[in-house]
Structures are given as C-alpha cells and as structure tokens.
Design a protein around this motif. Structure first.
Motif, PDB file in Angstrom:
ATOM      1  N   LEU A   1     -21.593   7.736 -20.353  1.00 22.22           N
ATOM      2  CA  LEU A   1     -20.899   7.408 -19.117  1.00 22.22           C
ATOM      3  C   LEU A   1     -19.409   7.592 -19.330  1.00 22.22           C
ATOM      4  O   LEU A   1     -18.886   7.286 -20.402  1.00 22.22           O
ATOM      5  CB  LEU A   1     -21.165   5.960 -18.701  1.00 22.22           C
ATOM      6  CG  LEU A   1     -22.600   5.588 -18.390  1.00 22.22           C
ATOM      7  CD1 LEU A   1     -22.712   4.091 -18.147  1.00 22.22           C
ATOM      8  CD2 LEU A   1     -23.110   6.345 -17.182  1.00 22.22           C
ATOM      9  N   GLU A   2     -18.732   8.094 -18.308  1.00 17.00           N
ATOM     10  CA  GLU A   2     -17.282   8.216 -18.334  1.00 17.00           C
ATOM     11  C   GLU A   2     -16.738   7.606 -17.053  1.00 17.00           C
ATOM     12  O   GLU A   2     -17.318   7.786 -15.986  1.00 17.00           O
ATOM     13  CB  GLU A   2     -16.843   9.683 -18.370  1.00 17.00           C
ATOM     14  CG  GLU A   2     -17.163  10.412 -19.622  1.00 17.00           C
ATOM     15  CD  GLU A   2     -16.702  11.868 -19.594  1.00 17.00           C
ATOM     16  OE1 GLU A   2     -15.811  12.219 -18.790  1.00 17.00           O
ATOM     17  OE2 GLU A   2     -17.241  12.651 -20.370  1.00 17.00           O
ATOM     18  N   LEU A   3     -15.636   6.923 -17.177  1.00 21.06           N
ATOM     19  CA  LEU A   3     -14.898   6.442 -16.024  1.00 21.06           C
ATOM     20  C   LEU A   3     -13.496   7.000 -16.159  1.00 21.06           C
ATOM     21  O   LEU A   3     -12.806   6.730 -17.150  1.00 21.06           O
ATOM     22  CB  LEU A   3     -14.876   4.917 -15.968  1.00 21.06           C
ATOM     23  CG  LEU A   3     -14.232   4.312 -14.731  1.00 21.06           C
ATOM     24  CD1 LEU A   3     -14.924   4.797 -13.448  1.00 21.06           C
ATOM     25  CD2 LEU A   3     -14.269   2.801 -14.801  1.00 21.06           C
ATOM     26  N   VAL A   4     -13.095   7.819 -15.176  1.00 14.25           N
ATOM     27  CA  VAL A   4     -11.840   8.552 -15.256  1.00 14.25           C
ATOM     28  C   VAL A   4     -10.998   8.264 -14.018  1.00 14.25           C
ATOM     29  O   VAL A   4     -11.521   8.222 -12.907  1.00 14.25           O
ATOM     30  CB  VAL A   4     -12.113  10.075 -15.358  1.00 14.25           C
ATOM     31  CG1 VAL A   4     -10.825  10.862 -15.419  1.00 14.25           C
ATOM     32  CG2 VAL A   4     -12.979  10.383 -16.552  1.00 14.25           C
ATOM     33  N   GLY A   5      -9.711   8.088 -14.219  1.00 15.18           N
ATOM     34  CA  GLY A   5      -8.761   7.987 -13.114  1.00 15.18           C
ATOM     35  C   GLY A   5      -7.934   9.263 -13.081  1.00 15.18           C
ATOM     36  O   GLY A   5      -7.166   9.528 -14.010  1.00 15.18           O
ATOM     37  N   ASN A   6      -8.122  10.070 -12.037  1.00 19.23           N
ATOM     38  CA  ASN A   6      -7.385  11.330 -11.915  1.00 19.23           C
ATOM     39  C   ASN A   6      -6.225  11.176 -10.936  1.00 19.23           C
ATOM     40  O   ASN A   6      -6.338  10.473  -9.936  1.00 19.23           O
ATOM     41  CB  ASN A   6      -8.308  12.446 -11.421  1.00 19.23           C
ATOM     42  CG  ASN A   6      -9.344  12.814 -12.446  1.00 19.23           C
ATOM     43  OD1 ASN A   6      -9.052  12.899 -13.629  1.00 19.23           O
ATOM     44  ND2 ASN A   6     -10.560  13.032 -12.009  1.00 19.23           N
ATOM     45  N   TYR A   7      -5.134  11.869 -11.217  1.00 19.29           N
ATOM     46  CA  TYR A   7      -3.958  11.892 -10.358  1.00 19.29           C
ATOM     47  C   TYR A   7      -3.745  13.325  -9.884  1.00 19.29           C
ATOM     48  O   TYR A   7      -3.656  14.239 -10.702  1.00 19.29           O
ATOM     49  CB  TYR A   7      -2.728  11.405 -11.124  1.00 19.29           C
ATOM     50  CG  TYR A   7      -1.476  11.429 -10.302  1.00 19.29           C
ATOM     51  CD1 TYR A   7      -1.218  10.424  -9.377  1.00 19.29           C
ATOM     52  CD2 TYR A   7      -0.550  12.451 -10.439  1.00 19.29           C
ATOM     53  CE1 TYR A   7      -0.066  10.441  -8.611  1.00 19.29           C
ATOM     54  CE2 TYR A   7       0.595  12.475  -9.678  1.00 19.29           C
ATOM     55  CZ  TYR A   7       0.838  11.474  -8.763  1.00 19.29           C
ATOM     56  OH  TYR A   7       1.976  11.496  -7.993  1.00 19.29           O
ATOM     57  N   MET A   8      -3.694  13.528  -8.564  1.00 22.04           N
ATOM     58  CA  MET A   8      -3.488  14.865  -8.013  1.00 22.04           C
ATOM     59  C   MET A   8      -2.028  15.269  -8.140  1.00 22.04           C
ATOM     60  O   MET A   8      -1.158  14.666  -7.519  1.00 22.04           O
ATOM     61  CB  MET A   8      -3.921  14.915  -6.548  1.00 22.04           C
ATOM     62  CG  MET A   8      -5.209  15.620  -6.373  1.00 22.04           C
ATOM     63  SD  MET A   8      -5.594  15.958  -4.671  1.00 22.04           S
ATOM     64  CE  MET A   8      -5.980  14.347  -4.074  1.00 22.04           C
ATOM     65  N   VAL A   9      -1.767  16.268  -8.957  1.00 24.60           N
ATOM     66  CA  VAL A   9      -0.415  16.776  -9.153  1.00 24.60           C
ATOM     67  C   VAL A   9       0.002  17.629  -7.964  1.00 24.60           C
ATOM     68  O   VAL A   9       1.127  17.539  -7.487  1.00 24.60           O
ATOM     69  CB  VAL A   9      -0.331  17.596 -10.463  1.00 24.60           C
ATOM     70  CG1 VAL A   9       1.035  18.205 -10.654  1.00 24.60           C
ATOM     71  CG2 VAL A   9      -0.727  16.731 -11.646  1.00 24.60           C
ATOM     72  N   LYS A  10      -0.929  18.465  -7.485  1.00 22.96           N
ATOM     73  CA  LYS A  10      -0.656  19.334  -6.347  1.00 22.96           C
ATOM     74  C   LYS A  10      -1.917  19.404  -5.494  1.00 22.96           C
ATOM     75  O   LYS A  10      -3.016  19.508  -6.013  1.00 22.96           O
ATOM     76  CB  LYS A  10      -0.266  20.731  -6.818  1.00 22.96           C
ATOM     77  CG  LYS A  10       0.065  21.671  -5.685  1.00 22.96           C
ATOM     78  CD  LYS A  10       0.562  23.006  -6.158  1.00 22.96           C
ATOM     79  CE  LYS A  10       0.820  23.843  -4.924  1.00 22.96           C
ATOM     80  NZ  LYS A  10       1.529  25.038  -5.188  1.00 22.96           N
TER      81      LYS A  10
END
Length: 137
Positions: free
Chosen positions: A60-69
């Motif tokens: 399992l992975e829990l990831v927080g992504n931030y949209m750069v563009k």
C-alpha cells in the motif's frame, strides 16, 4: 488488522464521494492501481495498491501530490508518500497526466518515483498507464 483496513476503505470511499475522483493503473515492474481526489486547485492525495502479486505481498502507498502545472490537457505533479509491506519506505513521485481527447475524462500518464526503502536501499520505479476522471458537471 482487518477492521483497520475496512475502516480505512470506508473512510476513503466516503471522502471521495464528495469530490472529483480519479482511478489509474500504472504499469511497471511494480505495477499498481491508484485512487485519488483533488483538494483545491493543487493538492491530490492518492491511495495506491500493488497488483500482480500474492495477497501477503500486497503493498500500500499513500501519496500526497502537488500539481506544479495544470491546464486543460496536462498536469505535472510532484509528491511525497509512504509505502508499506513490500519495500517499506518513502516514495517521491514526479509525473505527468495527459488528456488528449475532447472530453477530458480519459487520459494517459507517466511517472518516475524513487522508492527509498528502509532495508533495501534506493529503487527508481518508472511507470506509465491510463487514468480516468469521474468528472462532475
């Protein structure tokens, strides 16, 4: 453990019911499926589950992504997350989503994600795949 997994599953499903949800499949040597939602304009938390392995090796992975563009056709993101069970450690994804069709619900993606495993060192995972957004009118 089973109660915790069920509670987490129902919490995620309840949360996703009120926002724009995306499902994806990532093909690589460590393939996985993902479910994410967009919070505000830039943040995309994602829950990922490994595929093509035995249940006892399920990661399992829990990831927080931030949209750069972000624009109508593409999204470029960078993130940070944690991985458990197989190759425990940190995940640092960098990827792009591309929606080439007139209706922007189905698209493609590519991602490079170093996995900094606690006991196994550094692994660079590259993946590509498909993504579907459940657009809200």
């Amino acid at each position: 453990m089973k109660k915790g997994i069920l509670l987490a599953f129902f919490s995620v499903v309840s949360f996703l019911a009120f926002s724009q949800t995306t499902v994806s499949f990532h093909q690589s040597n460590l393939p996985f499926i993902g479910v994410n939602t967009q919070l505000g304009e830039r943040w995309i938390p994602e829950l990922r589950v490994g595929t093509d392995n035995f249940v006892e090796n399920l990661s399992l992975e829990l990831v927080g992504n931030y949209m750069v563009k972000s624009d109508e056709d593409k999204q470029i993101y960078v993130g940070l997350g944690a991985r458990v069970n197989f190759l425990d450690g940190l995940v640092v994804p960098l990827g792009i989503n591309y929606y080439p069709f007139a209706k922007k619900d189905f698209g493609f993606h590519m991602e490079a994600a170093p996995i900094i495993a606690v006991n196994d060192g550094l692994l660079l995972r590259g993946s590509f795949g498909i993504r579907y957004r459940f657009l809200k009118e």
